[in-house]
Scaffold this motif. Sequence first.
Motif, PDB file in Angstrom:
ATOM      1  N   LEU A  97      10.761   1.838   9.841  1.00 50.52           N
ATOM      2  CA  LEU A  97       9.829   2.080   8.734  1.00 50.52           C
ATOM      3  C   LEU A  97      10.568   2.187   7.409  1.00 50.52           C
ATOM      4  CD1 LEU A  97       7.353   4.639  10.347  1.00 50.52           C
ATOM      5  CD2 LEU A  97       6.886   2.260   9.748  1.00 50.52           C
ATOM      6  N   ILE A  98      11.701   2.856   7.403  1.00 48.71           N
ATOM      7  CA  ILE A  98      12.464   2.978   6.159  1.00 48.71           C
ATOM      8  C   ILE A  98      12.902   1.610   5.662  1.00 48.71           C
ATOM      9  CG2 ILE A  98      14.623   3.852   5.185  1.00 48.71           C
ATOM     10  CD1 ILE A  98      14.324   6.315   6.925  1.00 48.71           C
ATOM     11  N   LEU A  99      13.350   0.756   6.579  1.00 53.35           N
ATOM     12  CA  LEU A  99      13.746  -0.605   6.189  1.00 53.35           C
ATOM     13  C   LEU A  99      12.553  -1.392   5.649  1.00 53.35           C
ATOM     14  CD1 LEU A  99      16.182  -1.566   9.104  1.00 53.35           C
ATOM     15  CD2 LEU A  99      16.773  -0.991   6.745  1.00 53.35           C
ATOM     16  N   LYS A 100      11.393  -1.254   6.295  1.00 54.05           N
ATOM     17  CA  LYS A 100      10.209  -1.978   5.837  1.00 54.05           C
ATOM     18  C   LYS A 100       9.736  -1.454   4.480  1.00 54.05           C
ATOM     19  CE  LYS A 100       8.427  -4.733   7.640  1.00 54.05           C
ATOM     20  NZ  LYS A 100       8.667  -6.191   7.578  1.00 54.05           N
ATOM     21  N   TYR A 148      -3.680   0.604  22.793  1.00 49.47           N
ATOM     22  CA  TYR A 148      -3.034   1.812  22.286  1.00 49.47           C
ATOM     23  C   TYR A 148      -4.071   2.925  22.152  1.00 49.47           C
ATOM     24  CZ  TYR A 148       1.007  -1.134  21.441  1.00 49.47           C
ATOM     25  OH  TYR A 148       2.073  -1.991  21.617  1.00 49.47           O
ATOM     26  N   ASP A 149      -3.588   4.141  21.950  1.00 49.28           N
ATOM     27  CA  ASP A 149      -4.471   5.308  21.908  1.00 49.28           C
ATOM     28  C   ASP A 149      -4.759   5.781  20.494  1.00 49.28           C
ATOM     29  OD1 ASP A 149      -4.614   5.496  24.739  1.00 49.28           O
ATOM     30  OD2 ASP A 149      -2.654   6.474  24.766  1.00 49.28           O
ATOM     31  N   ILE A 150      -3.843   5.586  19.577  1.00 46.38           N
ATOM     32  CA  ILE A 150      -4.028   6.035  18.201  1.00 46.38           C
ATOM     33  C   ILE A 150      -3.288   5.081  17.278  1.00 46.38           C
ATOM     34  CG2 ILE A 150      -2.023   7.549  18.164  1.00 46.38           C
ATOM     35  CD1 ILE A 150      -5.433   8.475  16.716  1.00 46.38           C
ATOM     36  N   THR A 151      -3.845   4.810  16.107  1.00 49.02           N
ATOM     37  CA  THR A 151      -3.240   3.895  15.137  1.00 49.02           C
ATOM     38  C   THR A 151      -3.277   4.529  13.762  1.00 49.02           C
ATOM     39  OG1 THR A 151      -3.872   1.923  16.395  1.00 49.02           O
ATOM     40  CG2 THR A 151      -3.355   1.615  14.065  1.00 49.02           C
ATOM     41  N   LEU A 152      -2.155   4.443  13.047  1.00 51.30           N
ATOM     42  CA  LEU A 152      -2.053   4.941  11.682  1.00 51.30           C
ATOM     43  C   LEU A 152      -1.877   3.766  10.731  1.00 51.30           C
ATOM     44  CD1 LEU A 152       0.420   7.953  12.097  1.00 51.30           C
ATOM     45  CD2 LEU A 152      -2.076   7.971  12.215  1.00 51.30           C
ATOM     46  N   SER A 153      -2.545   3.842   9.594  1.00 48.28           N
ATOM     47  CA  SER A 153      -2.356   2.872   8.520  1.00 48.28           C
ATOM     48  C   SER A 153      -1.405   3.479   7.505  1.00 48.28           C
ATOM     49  CB  SER A 153      -3.695   2.532   7.864  1.00 48.28           C
ATOM     50  OG  SER A 153      -3.506   1.640   6.774  1.00 48.28           O
ATOM     51  N   VAL A 154      -0.226   2.875   7.365  1.00 49.55           N
ATOM     52  CA  VAL A 154       0.833   3.447   6.533  1.00 49.55           C
ATOM     53  C   VAL A 154       1.023   2.579   5.305  1.00 49.55           C
ATOM     54  CG1 VAL A 154       3.216   4.233   6.491  1.00 49.55           C
ATOM     55  CG2 VAL A 154       1.928   4.297   8.637  1.00 49.55           C
ATOM     56  N   GLU A 155       0.842   3.182   4.139  1.00 49.98           N
ATOM     57  CA  GLU A 155       1.042   2.488   2.869  1.00 49.98           C
ATOM     58  C   GLU A 155       2.455   2.764   2.369  1.00 49.98           C
ATOM     59  OE1 GLU A 155      -0.823   0.414   1.306  1.00 49.98           O
ATOM     60  OE2 GLU A 155      -2.665   0.600   2.488  1.00 49.98           O
ATOM     61  N   PRO A 156       3.297   1.736   2.225  1.00 48.37           N
ATOM     62  CA  PRO A 156       4.653   1.959   1.716  1.00 48.37           C
ATOM     63  C   PRO A 156       4.600   2.456   0.265  1.00 48.37           C
ATOM     64  CG  PRO A 156       4.462  -0.193   2.779  1.00 48.37           C
ATOM     65  CD  PRO A 156       3.076   0.332   2.615  1.00 48.37           C
ATOM     66  N   PRO A 157       5.613   3.185  -0.185  1.00 45.61           N
ATOM     67  CA  PRO A 157       5.654   3.624  -1.588  1.00 45.61           C
ATOM     68  C   PRO A 157       5.615   2.441  -2.543  1.00 45.61           C
ATOM     69  CG  PRO A 157       7.304   4.773  -0.257  1.00 45.61           C
ATOM     70  CD  PRO A 157       6.757   3.675   0.592  1.00 45.61           C
ATOM     71  N   ALA A 158       5.004   2.656  -3.702  1.00 46.32           N
ATOM     72  CA  ALA A 158       4.914   1.575  -4.692  1.00 46.32           C
ATOM     73  C   ALA A 158       6.292   1.145  -5.161  1.00 46.32           C
ATOM     74  CB  ALA A 158       4.057   2.034  -5.870  1.00 46.32           C
ATOM     75  N   ASP A 159       7.216   2.086  -5.257  1.00 50.04           N
ATOM     76  CA  ASP A 159       8.582   1.783  -5.671  1.00 50.04           C
ATOM     77  C   ASP A 159       9.461   1.698  -4.432  1.00 50.04           C
ATOM     78  OD1 ASP A 159      11.004   1.445  -6.874  1.00 50.04           O
ATOM     79  OD2 ASP A 159      11.099   3.449  -7.782  1.00 50.04           O
ATOM     80  N   PRO A 160       9.984   0.502  -4.101  1.00 42.78           N
ATOM     81  CA  PRO A 160      10.825   0.378  -2.906  1.00 42.78           C
ATOM     82  C   PRO A 160      12.070   1.260  -2.938  1.00 42.78           C
ATOM     83  CG  PRO A 160      10.129  -1.780  -3.679  1.00 42.78           C
ATOM     84  CD  PRO A 160       9.741  -0.796  -4.745  1.00 42.78           C
ATOM     85  N   ALA A 161      12.494   1.650  -4.154  1.00 45.88           N
ATOM     86  CA  ALA A 161      13.701   2.472  -4.274  1.00 45.88           C
ATOM     87  C   ALA A 161      13.412   3.956  -4.077  1.00 45.88           C
ATOM     88  CB  ALA A 161      14.349   2.250  -5.635  1.00 45.88           C
ATOM     89  N   ASP A 195      12.428   7.563  -2.375  1.00 48.88           N
ATOM     90  CA  ASP A 195      12.812   8.193  -1.113  1.00 48.88           C
ATOM     91  C   ASP A 195      11.595   8.247  -0.190  1.00 48.88           C
ATOM     92  OD1 ASP A 195      14.024   9.519   0.912  1.00 48.88           O
ATOM     93  OD2 ASP A 195      14.138  11.454  -0.105  1.00 48.88           O
ATOM     94  N   CYS A 196      11.690   7.583   0.939  1.00 47.56           N
ATOM     95  CA  CYS A 196      10.555   7.481   1.862  1.00 47.56           C
ATOM     96  C   CYS A 196      10.885   8.102   3.217  1.00 47.56           C
ATOM     97  CB  CYS A 196      10.153   6.017   2.045  1.00 47.56           C
ATOM     98  SG  CYS A 196      11.531   4.935   2.507  1.00 47.56           S
ATOM     99  N   THR A 197      11.933   8.896   3.277  1.00 42.30           N
ATOM    100  CA  THR A 197      12.356   9.475   4.552  1.00 42.30           C
ATOM    101  C   THR A 197      11.297  10.421   5.114  1.00 42.30           C
ATOM    102  OG1 THR A 197      14.664   9.321   3.846  1.00 42.30           O
ATOM    103  CG2 THR A 197      14.177  10.753   5.723  1.00 42.30           C
ATOM    104  N   ALA A 198      10.697  11.223   4.242  1.00 42.21           N
ATOM    105  CA  ALA A 198       9.704  12.200   4.705  1.00 42.21           C
ATOM    106  C   ALA A 198       8.501  11.500   5.325  1.00 42.21           C
ATOM    107  CB  ALA A 198       9.270  13.095   3.550  1.00 42.21           C
ATOM    108  N   LEU A 199       8.015  10.441   4.685  1.00 39.94           N
ATOM    109  CA  LEU A 199       6.869   9.704   5.221  1.00 39.94           C
ATOM    110  C   LEU A 199       7.225   9.038   6.541  1.00 39.94           C
ATOM    111  CD1 LEU A 199       4.025   8.543   5.009  1.00 39.94           C
ATOM    112  CD2 LEU A 199       4.939   6.706   3.562  1.00 39.94           C
ATOM    113  N   ALA A 200       8.409   8.407   6.611  1.00 41.27           N
ATOM    114  CA  ALA A 200       8.825   7.748   7.851  1.00 41.27           C
ATOM    115  C   ALA A 200       8.985   8.754   8.986  1.00 41.27           C
ATOM    116  CB  ALA A 200      10.132   6.990   7.622  1.00 41.27           C
ATOM    117  N   THR A 201       9.523   9.928   8.684  1.00 43.20           N
ATOM    118  CA  THR A 201       9.693  10.959   9.707  1.00 43.20           C
ATOM    119  C   THR A 201       8.338  11.458  10.205  1.00 43.20           C
ATOM    120  OG1 THR A 201      11.791  11.650   8.714  1.00 43.20           O
ATOM    121  CG2 THR A 201      10.712  13.211  10.190  1.00 43.20           C
TER     122      THR A 201
END
Length: 291
Positions: free
Chosen positions: A18-21, A89-102, A104-110
């Motif tokens: 997720l962090i890479l994406k 699958y049993d559950i699905t989440l829709s994850v919106e990446p941060p607008a700025d790729p730079a 910090d997205c660690t908290a969301l990925a975790t």
Amino acid sequence: MPHPLYLESINRIIRETLILKFKEKTPENVDITVADFNQCLWNIFGTQENRTLLVSASCRCWAQLQKWGAMDYLRAQYGAMIVETRPKYDITLSVEPPADPAADCTALATKVASLLRNMMAGAFHAVFDAVGKVGPVRDIPYRPMEGLWLKPEGDRVIAIFSIAFDDPDDQVIGRVFLQEFSKNVSGAPSCSISVKDPPLELQGIRGIKADGYASFLLEARHMAPRVREQTINMLLQYRNYVHYHIKCSKAYLHIRMRTRAELLLKVLNRAKGEKPDAPKKTASGRTFTRS
């Protein structure tokens, strides 16, 4: 990072992916399936046309988890991220990446990588919140031959694990290893081990068969809001923790056996007698043969 003796409660592959994406400037197609402990599955799906990622998870005990309040806990944790579940699958989440790729997205990925953990944790939170009330024994058959039961008893909760070992060697080492949990440790939940028969708390429940049972007595201090999440993490990783250390013990024994065998071979090689007609050399380098 967890203590070296403990396993993480998140899926590191999902988090790193997720962090890479999230950091990609140009989205690419992705459809990754990842296996997890206890026969669980993850899936990350995304297309070039949309930066939104669909993260799905499945576990074999989802029907029971829903019955014991897991969905309410997931709604509280993920809210609008929960969308229509993808097939298989049993559950699905829709994850919106941060607008700025730079960014910090660690908290969301975790948070997203903790989905399977939170699916199981919902049942614990439900029984912890109902402490003091009369309730049924909550069964969670998270593996084909193993299960977890949560039984409220007054102001306490008993968590019972059944453990099965496929390999005969694992049975021997595992029984010794399980007995170590019965030692009293200050501040930790008391643990009782039953090797042959199910504990008294499971009397009347049919079809139970395992190589060992571990019962943890959780008191109010273990279910307090400050330490509740850590308590749940430790319990959810208990079965994996046991098997992980059994495998490490077997690997250590194999290393010792190989080392010992190599030493014995060296002793045998040094004990070989010399050929009687082998030529000898003097200090000056001359060669002679004994008669």
